[in-house]
Write a protein that holds these residues in place. Structure first.
Motif, PDB file in Angstrom:
ATOM      1  N   LYS A   6      -1.645 -21.142  19.610  1.00  0.00           N
ATOM      2  CA  LYS A   6      -0.710 -20.289  18.881  1.00  0.00           C
ATOM      3  C   LYS A   6      -1.456 -19.260  18.039  1.00  0.00           C
ATOM      4  O   LYS A   6      -1.079 -18.087  17.981  1.00  0.00           O
ATOM      5  N   ASP A   7      -2.543 -19.695  17.397  1.00  0.00           N
ATOM      6  CA  ASP A   7      -3.328 -18.774  16.577  1.00  0.00           C
ATOM      7  C   ASP A   7      -3.939 -17.666  17.419  1.00  0.00           C
ATOM      8  O   ASP A   7      -3.992 -16.502  16.994  1.00  0.00           O
ATOM      9  N   MET A   8      -4.419 -18.021  18.612  1.00  0.00           N
ATOM     10  CA  MET A   8      -5.041 -17.027  19.482  1.00  0.00           C
ATOM     11  C   MET A   8      -4.020 -15.981  19.918  1.00  0.00           C
ATOM     12  O   MET A   8      -4.294 -14.774  19.866  1.00  0.00           O
ATOM     13  N   LEU A   9      -2.830 -16.434  20.310  1.00  0.00           N
ATOM     14  CA  LEU A   9      -1.798 -15.495  20.738  1.00  0.00           C
ATOM     15  C   LEU A   9      -1.391 -14.579  19.584  1.00  0.00           C
ATOM     16  O   LEU A   9      -1.272 -13.368  19.760  1.00  0.00           O
ATOM     17  N   ASN A  10      -1.212 -15.166  18.410  1.00  0.00           N
ATOM     18  CA  ASN A  10      -0.833 -14.357  17.237  1.00  0.00           C
ATOM     19  C   ASN A  10      -1.906 -13.323  16.900  1.00  0.00           C
ATOM     20  O   ASN A  10      -1.597 -12.199  16.516  1.00  0.00           O
ATOM     21  N   SER A  11      -3.170 -13.722  17.044  1.00  0.00           N
ATOM     22  CA  SER A  11      -4.275 -12.813  16.768  1.00  0.00           C
ATOM     23  C   SER A  11      -4.268 -11.648  17.753  1.00  0.00           C
ATOM     24  O   SER A  11      -4.477 -10.487  17.370  1.00  0.00           O
ATOM     25  N   LEU A  13      -1.649 -10.475  19.514  1.00  0.00           N
ATOM     26  CA  LEU A  13      -0.483  -9.629  19.288  1.00  0.00           C
ATOM     27  C   LEU A  13      -0.624  -8.799  18.013  1.00  0.00           C
ATOM     28  O   LEU A  13      -0.174  -7.652  17.955  1.00  0.00           O
ATOM     29  N   ASP A  14      -1.275  -9.380  17.015  1.00  0.00           N
ATOM     30  CA  ASP A  14      -1.494  -8.645  15.764  1.00  0.00           C
ATOM     31  C   ASP A  14      -2.423  -7.451  15.995  1.00  0.00           C
ATOM     32  O   ASP A  14      -2.193  -6.365  15.469  1.00  0.00           O
ATOM     33  N   SER A  15      -3.465  -7.671  16.787  1.00  0.00           N
ATOM     34  CA  SER A  15      -4.412  -6.574  17.060  1.00  0.00           C
ATOM     35  C   SER A  15      -3.738  -5.463  17.856  1.00  0.00           C
ATOM     36  O   SER A  15      -4.022  -4.276  17.651  1.00  0.00           O
ATOM     37  N   ALA A 145       2.066 -11.510  26.016  1.00  0.00           N
ATOM     38  CA  ALA A 145       2.538 -12.816  25.537  1.00  0.00           C
ATOM     39  C   ALA A 145       3.092 -13.642  26.696  1.00  0.00           C
ATOM     40  O   ALA A 145       2.858 -14.855  26.780  1.00  0.00           O
ATOM     41  N   ARG A 146       3.801 -12.978  27.612  1.00  0.00           N
ATOM     42  CA  ARG A 146       4.343 -13.695  28.771  1.00  0.00           C
ATOM     43  C   ARG A 146       3.218 -14.208  29.671  1.00  0.00           C
ATOM     44  O   ARG A 146       3.253 -15.352  30.137  1.00  0.00           O
ATOM     45  N   LYS A 147       2.219 -13.363  29.902  1.00  0.00           N
ATOM     46  CA  LYS A 147       1.082 -13.802  30.712  1.00  0.00           C
ATOM     47  C   LYS A 147       0.375 -14.992  30.055  1.00  0.00           C
ATOM     48  O   LYS A 147      -0.086 -15.909  30.746  1.00  0.00           O
TER      49      LYS A 147
END
Length: 202
Positions: A6-11, A13-15, A145-147
């Motif tokens: 979850k942290d990796m995805l959020n990071s 998307l944030d970038s 995010a879907r990938k």
């Protein structure tokens, strides 16, 4: 790997949400010498660096772009705002396309719109393209995010200790395949364009 999914995805998307571009009004309204050009680009595109010691554009690079007809030559060793806009385009394209492809892509634009005092200008084109790309950020983030979520459905039958590495590899492969396919499409489109005639070269 110990990265929380979850942290990796959020990071990621944030970038993506923080992606921005140099606006034409941010470029000095005076012609610049080479050193001023490289300094401006270094500061304006600093956030795009992967490593702090990466170089955005060097004098050698810029001279080579002019020699290879990607960039109209400077006027009395000075570069205009339009030169700066072309250099920004080159900076992004050079990581994806060959010098020849960029030359082919730029030739009709440079001939018709570079230094054009009437009608559409390079500044108009730059603004339009950047605003369009900016509007696509949310769509792109959702696709990534879907990938990522899809990659978590792979390698579910392997030991849990191996799953994270393999799923990360699957995610990277999915992104890489997407880039590969789009690069193929871009190259096919450029192949349909006429060969540059270098009429713009002084």
């Amino acid at each position: 790997m110990t990265i929380d999914k979850k942290d990796m995805l959020n990071s990621i998307l944030d970038s993506i949400s923080r992606i921005d571009y140099i606006k034409p009004e941010d470029i000095p309204n005076i012609d610049l010498y080479m050193d001023q050009v490289t300094t401006f680009m270094e500061e304006g595109l600093e956030r795009t660096k992967r490593y702090s010691n990466d170089k955005i554009l060097t004098k050698t690079m810029i001279n080579n772009y002019a020699k290879n007809n990607l960039l109209p030559p400077p006027v009395k060793k000075k570069y205009t705002r339009e030169h700066m806009l072309m250099l920004i385009f080159i900076y992004y394209f050079k990581n994806l396309l060959s010098i020849k492809d960029i030359e082919t892509l730029f030739a009709p634009m440079t001939e018709k719109y570079f230094g054009n005092d009437e009608g559409l200008s390079m500044t108009d084109i730059y603004k339009e393209v950047c605003e369009f790309e900016k509007s696509r950020i949310d769509v792109t983030a959702k696709d990534i995010a879907r990938k990522y979520r899809d990659s978590l459905e792979t390698f579910t039958n392997v030991p849990e200790s191996e799953q994270k590495d393999l799923q990360l590899y699957s995610f990277i492969c999915s992104l890489a395949f997407d880039v590969y396919v789009k690069k193929q499409v871009i190259e096919k489109l450029i192949d349909q364009m006429p060969e540059p005639t270098h009429k713009n070269k002084k």
